[in-house]
Write a protein that holds these residues in place. Structure first.
Motif, PDB file in Angstrom:
ATOM      1  N   GLY A 185      11.023   4.887  -2.450  1.00 13.39           N
ATOM      2  CA  GLY A 185      11.100   3.818  -3.445  1.00 13.39           C
ATOM      3  C   GLY A 185      10.892   2.435  -2.839  1.00 13.39           C
ATOM      4  N   GLY A 186      10.477   2.412  -1.567  1.00 15.39           N
ATOM      5  CA  GLY A 186      10.443   1.156  -0.823  1.00 15.39           C
ATOM      6  C   GLY A 186       9.341   0.188  -1.213  1.00 15.39           C
ATOM      7  N   SER A 187       8.449   0.562  -2.106  1.00 15.92           N
ATOM      8  CA  SER A 187       7.389  -0.393  -2.432  1.00 15.92           C
ATOM      9  C   SER A 187       7.905  -1.576  -3.250  1.00 15.92           C
ATOM     10  CB  SER A 187       6.206   0.294  -3.108  1.00 15.92           C
ATOM     11  OG  SER A 187       6.628   0.961  -4.237  1.00 15.92           O
ATOM     12  N   ASP A 188       9.030  -1.419  -3.940  1.00 16.54           N
ATOM     13  CA  ASP A 188       9.662  -2.598  -4.570  1.00 16.54           C
ATOM     14  C   ASP A 188      10.045  -3.608  -3.486  1.00 16.54           C
ATOM     15  OD1 ASP A 188       9.661  -1.299  -7.033  1.00 16.54           O
ATOM     16  OD2 ASP A 188      11.750  -0.647  -6.873  1.00 16.54           O
ATOM     17  N   TYR A 189      10.614  -3.063  -2.439  1.00 16.67           N
ATOM     18  CA  TYR A 189      11.032  -3.891  -1.304  1.00 16.67           C
ATOM     19  C   TYR A 189       9.809  -4.581  -0.696  1.00 16.67           C
ATOM     20  CZ  TYR A 189      13.739  -4.819   3.046  1.00 16.67           C
ATOM     21  OH  TYR A 189      14.374  -5.381   4.124  1.00 16.67           O
ATOM     22  N   GLY A 216      -0.636   8.186   0.991  1.00 19.38           N
ATOM     23  CA  GLY A 216      -0.530   8.014  -0.465  1.00 19.38           C
ATOM     24  C   GLY A 216      -0.887   6.599  -0.885  1.00 19.38           C
ATOM     25  N   GLU A 217      -0.260   5.617  -0.254  1.00 19.18           N
ATOM     26  CA  GLU A 217      -0.514   4.217  -0.597  1.00 19.18           C
ATOM     27  C   GLU A 217      -1.875   3.768  -0.060  1.00 19.18           C
ATOM     28  OE1 GLU A 217       2.505   5.351  -0.191  1.00 19.18           O
ATOM     29  OE2 GLU A 217       3.665   4.417  -1.808  1.00 19.18           O
ATOM     30  N   ARG A 218      -2.279   4.332   1.059  1.00 19.48           N
ATOM     31  CA  ARG A 218      -3.586   3.928   1.598  1.00 19.48           C
ATOM     32  C   ARG A 218      -4.697   4.362   0.646  1.00 19.48           C
ATOM     33  NH1 ARG A 218      -3.742   5.570   7.746  1.00 19.48           N
ATOM     34  NH2 ARG A 218      -5.458   4.073   7.782  1.00 19.48           N
ATOM     35  N   VAL A 266       2.460  11.705  -5.552  1.00 21.26           N
ATOM     36  CA  VAL A 266       1.713  11.916  -4.306  1.00 21.26           C
ATOM     37  C   VAL A 266       2.633  11.894  -3.077  1.00 21.26           C
ATOM     38  CG1 VAL A 266      -0.032  10.890  -2.777  1.00 21.26           C
ATOM     39  CG2 VAL A 266      -0.505  11.164  -5.223  1.00 21.26           C
ATOM     40  N   THR A 267       3.600  10.972  -3.072  1.00 26.26           N
ATOM     41  CA  THR A 267       4.506  10.908  -1.912  1.00 26.26           C
ATOM     42  C   THR A 267       5.241  12.240  -1.725  1.00 26.26           C
ATOM     43  OG1 THR A 267       4.747   8.543  -2.251  1.00 26.26           O
ATOM     44  CG2 THR A 267       6.392   9.594  -0.851  1.00 26.26           C
ATOM     45  N   ASP A 268       5.689  12.825  -2.834  1.00 32.08           N
ATOM     46  CA  ASP A 268       6.355  14.133  -2.736  1.00 32.08           C
ATOM     47  C   ASP A 268       5.406  15.195  -2.189  1.00 32.08           C
ATOM     48  OD1 ASP A 268       8.856  13.340  -3.681  1.00 32.08           O
ATOM     49  OD2 ASP A 268       8.257  13.573  -5.771  1.00 32.08           O
ATOM     50  N   SER A 318       2.189   1.303  -5.176  1.00 35.81           N
ATOM     51  CA  SER A 318       2.742   2.586  -4.739  1.00 35.81           C
ATOM     52  C   SER A 318       1.611   3.604  -4.660  1.00 35.81           C
ATOM     53  CB  SER A 318       3.731   3.119  -5.769  1.00 35.81           C
ATOM     54  OG  SER A 318       4.905   2.383  -5.796  1.00 35.81           O
ATOM     55  N   ALA A 319       1.939   4.761  -4.128  1.00 32.80           N
ATOM     56  CA  ALA A 319       1.031   5.904  -4.231  1.00 32.80           C
ATOM     57  C   ALA A 319       0.997   6.366  -5.685  1.00 32.80           C
ATOM     58  CB  ALA A 319       1.539   7.025  -3.343  1.00 32.80           C
ATOM     59  N   MET A 320      -0.080   7.039  -6.089  1.00 29.77           N
ATOM     60  CA  MET A 320      -0.120   7.603  -7.442  1.00 29.77           C
ATOM     61  C   MET A 320       1.103   8.507  -7.637  1.00 29.77           C
ATOM     62  SD  MET A 320      -4.176   8.582  -7.924  1.00 29.77           S
ATOM     63  CE  MET A 320      -4.300   8.525  -9.721  1.00 29.77           C
TER      64      MET A 320
HETATM   65  N1  ASP Z   1       5.501   6.030  -2.835  1.00 31.16           N
HETATM   66  C1  ASP Z   1       6.815   5.817  -2.290  1.00 31.16           C
HETATM   67  C2  ASP Z   1       7.823   6.744  -2.918  1.00 31.16           C
HETATM   68  O1  ASP Z   1       7.494   7.500  -3.810  1.00 31.16           O
HETATM   69  C3  ASP Z   1       7.250   4.396  -2.395  1.00 31.16           C
HETATM   70  C4  ASP Z   1       7.402   3.885  -3.796  1.00 31.16           C
HETATM   71  O2  ASP Z   1       6.777   4.400  -4.716  1.00 31.16           O
HETATM   72  O3  ASP Z   1       8.143   2.929  -3.985  1.00 31.16           O
HETATM   73  O4  ASP Z   1       8.950   6.752  -2.509  1.00 31.16           O
END
Ligand code: ASP
Ligand code: MG
Length: 471
Positions: free
Chosen positions: A211-215, A129-131, A46-48, A41-43
């Motif tokens: 939350g898609g990084s679980d996916y 973020g993830e990059r 960071v996504t927010d 995931s992003a730190m």
């Molecule tokens: N960084 C993304 C988020 O916060 C994806 C993840 O963390 O699953 O939604």
């Protein structure tokens, strides 16, 4: 030799300490002879920040997105400097961070000139973020002598173009993973892949939803035929309930795919609801484990509906929902009203969390997230204007002060009296149940109560779950 896909969430890459734990976890697993795929995931946070910077850019707040760029740069560079000694790896990664953030700034400039945000642009921006985190984590692994390389999932996770909520195109994704990812793995490299993001066939970046990084982790686990998927997070596992609501919550040692699917759908934050889907057919076990307590075994998620005396395993709740009730005497025996109502709901962009109908057919009700409720009501009134004019439908009501409570447990199926126990527990606690639904899988029972009853309802039901989960 086993292949293990390990997904590390935002807090698990959110600080130098967390990344140091990640490195140890990966190192040990490699030393035990496993091939490891890392998905990040992003730190944390960071996504927010990035989503917010899209808004700032669209509204011309140049200072806002520039300041985000400099904060992100400091945070990633500071973390890197702690984890990676001076030298080649550090220099290269500092440069990558700078280059990525320069690109980010350019896109934000473009958005600020256009004065408009689109889902497509938002995905391109939020993907940074993830990059960024993937480069940082790969560098931290390399600094400890692990052969690692950062990969952008946009190169092999092919999706449709529903930006912000894209769906993988499986065949193309599989063939690109076979040709672009598997050779690196076979060479002994630990790939560090960006979670959350994909790209269309033509290479435009997409994201899989919050939350898609679980996916993503599950997609890579399935496509690489991994023996196991580990979701590394900041809690010990899947719990019997939210510990903030009831301190007595315990970690469940085992839950089935089906149970965890229901838990995720009905509000447990532990896994993205789609996570189970890619690994289901291959029966790849999932473990949920704590990066900050790595010796703890966590929760195992697998195929079997665990045979146990525990009928109710876990209790969840969803806040921020609205109850819509469509009622009218003219609905009795008239086919199609429910169908058209749900069609109107879907075309308002809302998805339905739960449905319930009274047997008299004089009304039915369903729940949607509260942000969509007004649009849904409006759309229903539009689509069913004729029935409303003739008063066959008398009203469409919206109630906001409600929550959904769900009890989950595969043991419910076929055991009579579970629903009875659930509702007599509510009755004994003088909690009014507004609507009820049972999933046809018989793996969960959901019902609606007033928001002010949430805590009492969860705690009372949780008593039933705790009865048979070992302390
Ligand atoms: N960084 C993304 C988020 O916060 C994806 C993840 O963390 O699953 O939604
Ligand atoms: Mg998450």
């Amino acid at each position: 030799m086993k292949t293990i896909t390990m997904k590390f969430g935002g807090t698990s890459v959110g600080s130098p300490e967390a990344i140091a734990n990640l490195v140890n976890i990966v190192k040990e697993a490699r030393e035990e002879g496993n091939r490891i795929i890392v998905v990040v995931s992003a730190m944390a946070g960071v996504t927010d920040q990035l989503l917010n910077s899209v808004k700032m850019a669209a509204s011309g707040n140049k200072w806002g997105y520039l300041s985000t760029a400099s904060k992100l740069r400091d945070r990633h560079d500071d973390t890197l400097n702690i984890l990676v000694p001076p030298g080649d790896v550090r220099e290269k990664t500092l440069l990558q961070t700078k280059t990525l953030l320069d690109e980010y700034t350019e896109i934000c400039h473009a958005v600020s000139i256009l004065g408009e945000e689109t889902a497509r642009i938002s995905d391109a921006i939020v993907a940074y973020g993830e990059r960024l985190s993937s480069r940082l984590v790969a560098a931290a692994l390399k600094a400890q002598g692990i052969e690692a390389a950062a990969f952008d999932a946009g190169d092999f996770l092919v999706t449709d173009d529903r930006f912000q909520n894209a769906t993988p195109l499986w065949d193309e994704t599989q063939s690109r993973i076979d040709s672009k990812l598997m050779p690196a793995l076979a060479d002994g490299i630990t790939p560090v892949i960006t979670g959350f993001i994909g790209a269309t066939r033509t290479g435009t970046l997409t994201t899989l939803g919050r939350g898609g990084s679980d996916y993503s982790g599950a997609i890579f686990a399935a496509a690489s035929n991994s023996d196991e998927l580990v979701i590394w997070t900041d809690v010990d596992g899947v719990m019997t309930t939210d510990p903030r609501v009831d301190k007595r919550a315990r970690v469940l040692p085992y839950v089935s795919y089906q149970e965890v699917g229901e838990l995720a759908f009905y509000g447990a934050k532990v896994l993205h609801p789609k996570t189970v889907q890619p690994v289901l057919d291959k029966a790849i076990p999932i473990r949920v484990r704590n990066t900050f307590n790595p010796t703890y075994p966590g929760t195992l998620i697998g195929e079997l509906g665990a045979p146990s005396a525990t009928v109710i395993k876990a209790v969840t709740s969803i806040k921020k929902v609205s109850l819509l009730t469509v009622s009218g005497k003219g609905m009795i025996g008239v086919p199609g009203i429910a169908g058209r109502t749900f069609h109107a709901t879907a075309s308002a962009g809302a998805s339905i969390l739960m449905i319930s109908q009274s047997s008299s057919e004089q009304s039915f009700c369903f729940l949607v997230t509260d942000t969509t409720a007004d649009a849904v009501k409006h759309n229903i009134e539009l689509h069913l204007a004729a029935e409303i004019a003739t008063r066959d439908i008398e009203r469409v009501d919206v109630r906001d002060d409600v929550v959904i409570i769900t009890a989950v447990g595969a043991g419910m199926s076929g055991i009579p009296g579970v629903a009875g126990r659930v509702f007599s527990t509510m009755g004994n606690n003088r909690i009014n149940v507004i609507a009820i639904a049972q999933g046809s899988s018989e793996c969960s029972i959901s019902f609606v109560v007033a928001e002010s009853d949430l805590e009492r309802a969860v705690i009372a039901l949780h008593d039933l779950a705790l009865e048979s989960v070992p302390a």
